[in-house]
Design an enzyme around this catalytic site. Structure first.
Site, PDB file in Angstrom:
ATOM      1  N   ASP A  96     -72.916 -25.976  74.430  1.00  0.00           N
ATOM      2  CA  ASP A  96     -73.167 -27.207  73.873  1.00  0.00           C
ATOM      3  C   ASP A  96     -73.434 -28.565  75.076  1.00  0.00           C
ATOM      4  OD1 ASP A  96     -74.303 -29.387  72.163  1.00  0.00           O
ATOM      5  OD2 ASP A  96     -72.209 -29.751  71.448  1.00  0.00           O
ATOM      6  N   ASN A 119     -62.474 -21.659  76.168  1.00  0.00           N
ATOM      7  CA  ASN A 119     -62.923 -22.512  74.900  1.00  0.00           C
ATOM      8  C   ASN A 119     -63.650 -21.555  73.837  1.00  0.00           C
ATOM      9  OD1 ASN A 119     -63.215 -25.468  73.822  1.00  0.00           O
ATOM     10  ND2 ASN A 119     -65.483 -24.921  73.891  1.00  0.00           N
ATOM     11  N   GLU A 120     -63.283 -21.944  72.576  1.00  0.00           N
ATOM     12  CA  GLU A 120     -63.953 -21.257  71.482  1.00  0.00           C
ATOM     13  C   GLU A 120     -64.487 -19.934  71.618  1.00  0.00           C
ATOM     14  OE1 GLU A 120     -66.632 -23.987  69.798  1.00  0.00           O
ATOM     15  OE2 GLU A 120     -64.996 -25.226  69.116  1.00  0.00           O
ATOM     16  N   ASN A 167     -60.069 -26.755  67.500  1.00  0.00           N
ATOM     17  CA  ASN A 167     -61.180 -27.592  67.461  1.00  0.00           C
ATOM     18  C   ASN A 167     -61.732 -27.614  65.990  1.00  0.00           C
ATOM     19  OD1 ASN A 167     -60.716 -27.534  70.265  1.00  0.00           O
ATOM     20  ND2 ASN A 167     -62.804 -26.439  70.797  1.00  0.00           N
ATOM     21  N   TYR A 227     -64.071 -29.545  62.683  1.00  0.00           N
ATOM     22  CA  TYR A 227     -65.065 -30.608  62.495  1.00  0.00           C
ATOM     23  C   TYR A 227     -65.502 -30.712  61.068  1.00  0.00           C
ATOM     24  CZ  TYR A 227     -66.090 -30.927  67.425  1.00  0.00           C
ATOM     25  OH  TYR A 227     -65.980 -31.102  68.766  1.00  0.00           O
ATOM     26  N   TYR A 260     -69.716 -31.021  60.557  1.00  0.00           N
ATOM     27  CA  TYR A 260     -70.385 -29.733  60.265  1.00  0.00           C
ATOM     28  C   TYR A 260     -70.174 -29.285  58.888  1.00  0.00           C
ATOM     29  CZ  TYR A 260     -71.449 -29.743  65.183  1.00  0.00           C
ATOM     30  OH  TYR A 260     -71.864 -30.309  66.558  1.00  0.00           O
ATOM     31  N   GLU A 305     -60.132 -30.972  69.595  1.00  0.00           N
ATOM     32  CA  GLU A 305     -61.495 -31.277  69.317  1.00  0.00           C
ATOM     33  C   GLU A 305     -61.771 -31.939  67.942  1.00  0.00           C
ATOM     34  OE1 GLU A 305     -65.100 -29.382  70.501  1.00  0.00           O
ATOM     35  OE2 GLU A 305     -64.204 -28.590  72.258  1.00  0.00           O
ATOM     36  N   TRP A 316     -63.294 -35.632  70.379  1.00  0.00           N
ATOM     37  CA  TRP A 316     -64.399 -35.202  71.117  1.00  0.00           C
ATOM     38  C   TRP A 316     -65.445 -35.965  70.832  1.00  0.00           C
ATOM     39  CZ3 TRP A 316     -65.016 -31.488  74.621  1.00  0.00           C
ATOM     40  CH2 TRP A 316     -66.052 -31.195  74.835  1.00  0.00           C
ATOM     41  N   LYS A 376     -71.167 -37.613  70.207  1.00  0.00           N
ATOM     42  CA  LYS A 376     -69.919 -37.971  69.793  1.00  0.00           C
ATOM     43  C   LYS A 376     -68.823 -38.589  70.521  1.00  0.00           C
ATOM     44  CE  LYS A 376     -69.792 -33.522  67.041  1.00  0.00           C
ATOM     45  NZ  LYS A 376     -71.220 -32.931  67.557  1.00  0.00           N
TER      46      LYS A 376
HETATM   47  C1  BDP Z   1     -67.400 -27.400  69.920  1.00  0.00           C
HETATM   48  C2  BDP Z   1     -67.739 -27.299  71.377  1.00  0.00           C
HETATM   49  C3  BDP Z   1     -68.050 -28.263  72.209  1.00  0.00           C
HETATM   50  C4  BDP Z   1     -69.155 -28.927  71.421  1.00  0.00           C
HETATM   51  C5  BDP Z   1     -68.632 -29.471  70.046  1.00  0.00           C
HETATM   52  C6  BDP Z   1     -69.867 -30.162  69.213  1.00  0.00           C
HETATM   53  O1  BDP Z   1     -66.271 -26.772  72.042  1.00  0.00           O
HETATM   54  O2  BDP Z   1     -68.500 -27.928  73.433  1.00  0.00           O
HETATM   55  O3  BDP Z   1     -69.913 -29.860  72.120  1.00  0.00           O
HETATM   56  O4  BDP Z   1     -68.226 -28.386  69.290  1.00  0.00           O
HETATM   57  O5  BDP Z   1     -70.501 -29.552  68.618  1.00  0.00           O
HETATM   58  O6  BDP Z   1     -67.563 -26.367  69.075  1.00  0.00           O
HETATM   59  O7  BDP Z   1     -69.851 -31.270  69.428  1.00  0.00           O
END
Ligand code: BDP
Length: 594
Positions: A168, A403-404, A462, A464, A468, A500, A545, A564
């Site tokens: 991303d 990462n991820e 990380n 969200y 999301y 994140e 993030w 973000k």
């Molecule tokens: C995470 C990723 C990061 C993305 C972020 C997002 O590590 O690179 O930019 O989500 O969705 O999954 O903003």
């Protein structure tokens, strides 16, 4: 090679500037002999990404090979020296020719490489430098490639990004860090490793130098507090151990750096010298805590990107100074080099400013349907090169080796092969550098039973929820986060970093109710996360993030940028910046001592 410096024995010609440029979508340059020189169709500034610079020439979204060329005068006083050309980074793959001869090549993202020019140049004359760079990704790379057909085959057509890329962030191409022509003595100091430790009030500093020289040489090593030793070079190595009484340890409040000067002595004279700085500090994971010089530390800061209008990922020193100023203004004490190694100039600055850095490898969304022996080998190679480059920075306190992973190919990720992959990689990291902990940033989709959790020193996640998932429902999100932290801690009683969490926010959008994309929602989201994390007994840090909005490839989820950032792409603060600043102005203190 050692980071280039000029001094009484070494010199540098900086080849930054405007270079001749020519895209080569068909790859015809190799057969046409462009290695020896070509007719440029464009010009492109170095360091810098070509994309926004050459947007008006339809190169914004260009993925493929491109050629750079320029001529450089080789100074007469380079005569008799070893002459090298060092490229800070040219991404993703690149090859270097000087006067038509292939000198070096590299396929590791955002890492430097160099080649010796000896025999291919004449001091006092001009030399032609040609560099081929491609931003095309590879399937066995540790950030695997994706092609348009893959989205169709995998039935994820709505995930398609243009240009095709998994991560991303924008797949910038170009020579993104300085190109330096360096002259070093034939007999020279080839590498220096610093190890530091603490014994009461005293600092322990071990300096190990690798030397290329004939027999009979010795190395004089002086530390700026007045200590000095002269040690023999044996089998190409010289080692000196210092005990600095009443040491000023490198810390967040007092990032004191000792100057370390090395002089290579042969036949009664000094033939080479090199200077670097040492921050004497100790970083350690014990129980559920992360300790800096024996004091439990809580990380407050950001995931960042190297990204700015027009420069793209190109090294941008004014921006670096600005960003550190903003982090200080916020009260942040740390950042992660998401999702690739940042320029060495930035790590140097972090050393001086007393900012802690999690240095991340350029591994994003490792897909275990594709990962094989070659992938692991690439990962290990990247680790070797990144640790070799960054090992002496006191600011670097942790390695994030990926990462991820498992974002795609989830089933395979949970399998046996993944366990042996992470064991291998984490063990290898500790073997190469026993002085720093290792982590992997885990993706929400894999959740609590991530194979990597078993092998890392610090668990990183990380998340969200409230963005999301569970959009605009922060109470549900906070509960979910709390439960997940508890579940992870019950299984793995290790320190946990939330690396994140964030919400896209359009600067200037406001609402009196919880509304995605508004400044109020971002501020509330970040505070809700901090409230949960800061109270959790295993938590050792919050990295928001992202620090600033950044460009992504094109897809329907992003309005040109990932929004973000708590700062806009041009660094204006959003409401959340002020809220976090208030929160971070109060020093963190752990409620218990584990
Ligand atoms: C995470 C990723 C990061 C993305 C972020 C997002 O590590 O690179 O930019 O989500 O969705 O999954 O903003």
């Amino acid at each position: 090679m050692l980071f280039p410096k000029s001094n009484a024995h070494r010199d540098i010609v900086d080849c930054s500037g405007v270079w001749g440029f020519r895209p080569d979508p068909e790859g015809m340059g190799f057969e046409a002999g462009w290695q020896a020189g070509f007719d440029p169709t464009h010009e492109c500034a170095v360091p810098g990404s070509w994309n926004e610079q050459l947007q008006e020439y339809e190169l914004m979204n260009y993925v493929g090979g491109a050629w750079y060329q320029r001529e450089v005068h080789i100074p007469c006083h380079f005569s008799g020296k070893q002459v090298l050309l060092r490229i800070g980074s040219a991404d993703f793959q690149s090859k270097l020719w000087v006067n038509g001869r292939l000198i070096a090549e590299n396929d590791l993202l955002c890492l430097p490489y160099d080649g010796a020019l000896d025999g291919h140049i004449a001091p006092g004359e001009k030399a032609r430098i040609v560099i081929w760079v491609s931003n095309e990704q590879q399937y066995q790379s540790i950030t695997p490639a994706v092609a348009i057909d893959d989205y169709i085959r995998e039935q994820r057509i709505r995930d398609e990004q243009f240009p095709a890329t998994r991560p991303d962030f924008f797949p910038y191409g170009g020579i993104q860090r300085p190109v330096l022509l360096c002259a070093i003595p034939q007999s020279h100091i080839a590498d220096v490793s610093l190890r530091t430790g603490i014994d009461g009030d005293a600092g322990l500093l071990t300096v190990t130098a690798q030397v290329e020289c004939c027999a009979g040489a010795q190395l004089r090593i002086a530390v700026s507090n007045g200590l000095a030793q002269t040690v023999p070079v044996v089998g190409g190595f010289a080692v000196a151990e210092f005990r600095i009484e009443g040491c000023r340890f490198w810390s967040l409040k007092d990032p004191h750096l000792y100057d370390v000067s090395l002089a290579l002595e042969l036949d009664g004279g000094t033939v080479d010298s090199y200077q670097l700085h040492a921050g004497v500090r100790e970083i350690e994971v014990r129980g559920r805590r992360l300790y800096l010089n024996g004091e439990a530390v809580f990380l407050r800061g950001f995931g960042k990107h190297e990204d700015f209008p027009v420069h793209g990922r190109g090294l941008n020193l004014p921006l670096m100074v600005k960003d550190f100023g903003l982090m200080q203004w916020m009260g942040a004490n740390s950042f992660r080099t998401s999702h690739y190694p940042y320029a060495e100039e930035i790590l140097d600055y972090a050393d001086r400013k007393g900012v802690l850095v999690i240095s991340e490898l350029a591994s994003v969304n490792l897909d275990f349907r594709l990962a094989d022996e070659e992938t692991l080998l690439n990962h290990r190679r990247t680790l070797e090169r990144q640790i070799a480059r960054d090992k002496n920075h006191p600011s670097v306190v942790m390695w994030s080796v990926a990462n991820e992973p498992g974002y795609l190919g989830e089933q395979e990720y949970r399998g046996k092969a993944s366990h042996s992959y992470w064991k291998n990689l984490c063990d290898y990291t500790r073997e190469l550098d026993p002085s720093r902990p290792v982590t992997v940033a885990n993706v929400g989709r894999i959740s609590t039973d991530d194979p990597s959790f078993h092998y890392v020193d610090v668990v990183s996640i990380n998340r969200y929820y409230g963005w999301y998932d569970m959009p605009a429902q922060l109470d549900r999100a906070a509960l979910r986060l709390q439960r997940e932290l508890d579940d992870i801690a019950a299984e793995h009683d290790k320190p946990i970093l939330v690396l994140e969490f964030g919400a896209d926010t359009l600067a200037g959008a406001h609402s009196t109710t919880d509304q995605l994309f508004t400044e109020e929602y971002q501020a509330k989201f970040l505070e809700a996360y901090c409230d949960v994390i800061e109270k959790h007994p295993n938590a050792v840090g919050t990295h928001v993030w992202n620090f600033a909005d950044f460009r992504t490839a094109q897809n329907h989820r992003r309005v040109i940028l990932n929004l973000k950032g708590v700062f806009t792409r041009t660094r204006e603060p959003k409401l959340a910046a002020f809220r976090l600043r208030d929160r971070w102005s109060v020093p963190f203190s752990y409620s218990d001592d584990v």
